[in-house]
Design an enzyme around this catalytic site. Structure first.
Site, mmCIF file in Angstrom:
data_model
loop_
_atom_site.group_PDB
_atom_site.id
_atom_site.type_symbol
_atom_site.label_atom_id
_atom_site.label_comp_id
_atom_site.label_asym_id
_atom_site.label_seq_id
_atom_site.Cartn_x
_atom_site.Cartn_y
_atom_site.Cartn_z
ATOM 1 N N ASP A 1 39.336 41.591 36.752
ATOM 2 C CA ASP A 1 39.922 41.701 38.089
ATOM 3 C C ASP A 1 38.945 42.524 38.903
ATOM 4 O O ASP A 1 38.848 43.740 38.741
ATOM 5 C CB ASP A 1 41.288 42.383 38.013
ATOM 6 C CG ASP A 1 41.944 42.540 39.383
ATOM 7 O OD1 ASP A 1 41.279 42.286 40.408
ATOM 8 O OD2 ASP A 1 43.126 42.944 39.423
ATOM 9 N N ARG B 1 40.901 36.808 36.360
ATOM 10 C CA ARG B 1 41.913 37.867 36.438
ATOM 11 C C ARG B 1 43.045 37.610 35.448
ATOM 12 O O ARG B 1 43.589 38.528 34.858
ATOM 13 C CB ARG B 1 42.439 37.914 37.883
ATOM 14 C CG ARG B 1 43.226 39.131 38.226
ATOM 15 C CD ARG B 1 43.428 39.223 39.716
ATOM 16 N NE ARG B 1 43.819 37.950 40.322
ATOM 17 C CZ ARG B 1 44.065 37.773 41.609
ATOM 18 N NH1 ARG B 1 43.934 38.772 42.442
ATOM 19 N NH2 ARG B 1 44.424 36.600 42.069
ATOM 20 N N ASP B 2 43.397 36.335 35.272
ATOM 21 C CA ASP B 2 44.460 35.930 34.348
ATOM 22 C C ASP B 2 43.809 35.477 33.042
ATOM 23 O O ASP B 2 43.146 34.434 33.002
ATOM 24 C CB ASP B 2 45.264 34.787 34.979
ATOM 25 C CG ASP B 2 46.430 34.327 34.108
ATOM 26 O OD1 ASP B 2 46.296 34.325 32.876
ATOM 27 O OD2 ASP B 2 47.477 33.949 34.676
ATOM 28 N N TYR C 1 38.805 36.901 56.171
ATOM 29 C CA TYR C 1 37.814 36.184 55.378
ATOM 30 C C TYR C 1 36.423 36.296 56.011
ATOM 31 O O TYR C 1 35.438 36.604 55.341
ATOM 32 C CB TYR C 1 38.234 34.719 55.257
ATOM 33 C CG TYR C 1 37.439 33.928 54.259
ATOM 34 C CD1 TYR C 1 37.666 34.066 52.894
ATOM 35 C CD2 TYR C 1 36.462 33.025 54.666
ATOM 36 C CE1 TYR C 1 36.951 33.332 51.966
ATOM 37 C CE2 TYR C 1 35.736 32.288 53.747
ATOM 38 C CZ TYR C 1 35.977 32.441 52.399
ATOM 39 O OH TYR C 1 35.259 31.714 51.484
ATOM 40 N N SER D 1 29.938 32.366 52.745
ATOM 41 C CA SER D 1 30.495 31.264 53.524
ATOM 42 C C SER D 1 29.887 31.310 54.918
ATOM 43 O O SER D 1 29.571 32.390 55.442
ATOM 44 C CB SER D 1 32.018 31.413 53.638
ATOM 45 O OG SER D 1 32.537 30.524 54.609
ATOM 46 N N SER E 1 34.934 39.830 55.806
ATOM 47 C CA SER E 1 34.560 40.161 54.427
ATOM 48 C C SER E 1 33.286 39.434 54.004
ATOM 49 O O SER E 1 32.447 40.000 53.294
ATOM 50 C CB SER E 1 35.705 39.842 53.465
ATOM 51 O OG SER E 1 35.919 38.449 53.337
#
Length: 239
Positions: A68, A43-44, A164, A149, A167
């Site tokens: 992003d 994203r950065d 979390y 996860s 999702s």
């Protein structure tokens, strides 16, 4: 070239999202080490460039891509750039994730936070996969890996980290849907839990390289490998 010269297969192209640190960066490093040309999504842009340079100072194997996953325009721009530069994608690793909300409980969760987590952890992977599907279908060995996860396992879910966990459970469902729909196109789609690893999000646990290895395993499966599964270290995890 002689007409009888052996054909050299093209260098496989892999996109890894959220790859400027943690599991994503290590997956990018391992795939580059296996001979992939890696597009390191971040994203950065500055952090992405730093991570890419740390893995591959010469820039021959790893390049940063501004991405992003929560922004549809950013995803579209990424897909257009890859289409121009490589014409195909062989591996998509949907790793970008946010908001391990260990402080929260479902009964009183801030639904704006939950929505934010879904927008990156579920819809981000969905956006990226949809955008790159035409390029994946040009690959001789297309693979999609959704970094999930065990927090998203319905079998072991009992409370806590609602944004979390929901999702990741939804990401697992998306994995099953895509695997079923893309089987005819030979796209192998799997979810992988890297386990508790010593990342900024995890804070402790086993070395990042061990967690990333299971993701790389799914990204480099043979053509007769599994699809629509949920794995950790190459072994099934209960849904």
């Amino acid at each position: 070239m002689s007409p009888h010269a052996p054909h050299t297969p093209p260098t496989p192209v892999a996109l890894v999202t959220g790859a400027n640190r943690g599991i994503g960066r290590e997956v990018a490093r391992q795939l580059a080490g296996l001979g992939h040309h890696v597009l390191l999504g971040s994203r950065d842009p500055r952090k992405g460039e730093q991570a890419a340079a740390a893995i591959d100072p010469g820039g021959e194997r790893v390049r940063a891509v501004r991405l992003d996953v929560s922004d549809a325009a950013s995803v579209t721009a990424m897909a257009e750039r890859i289409a121009r530069e490589t014409g195909r994608v062989d591996v998509v690793v949907n790793n970008a994730a946010i908001l391990y909300d260990s402080w929260a409980r479902a009964r009183a969760a801030d639904l704006a936070e939950v929505q934010q987590a879904l927008d990156t952890n579920l819809f981000g992977a969905w956006r990226v996969t949809q955008a790159l599907l035409p390029l994946l279908e040009r690959s001789p060995h297309p693979r999609v890996v959704n970094v999930s996860s065990e927090a998203g396992s319905l079998a072991s879910m009992s409370g806590g980290t609602p944004a979390y966990s929901v999702s990741k459970a939804a990401l697992n469902a998306l994995t099953r849907l895509l695997a079923g729909e893309l089987r005819a196109q030979r796209v192998l789609v799997n979810a992988v839990c890297p386990g508790w690893t010593d990342t900024d999000m995890g804070g402790g646990g086993r070395p990042v390289a061990e967690g990333a290895a299971g993701v790389v395993w799914a990204a480099t499966l043979p053509d007769d490998g599994p699809t629509g599964g949920f794995f950790r270290d190459g072994k099934p995890v209960p849904w």
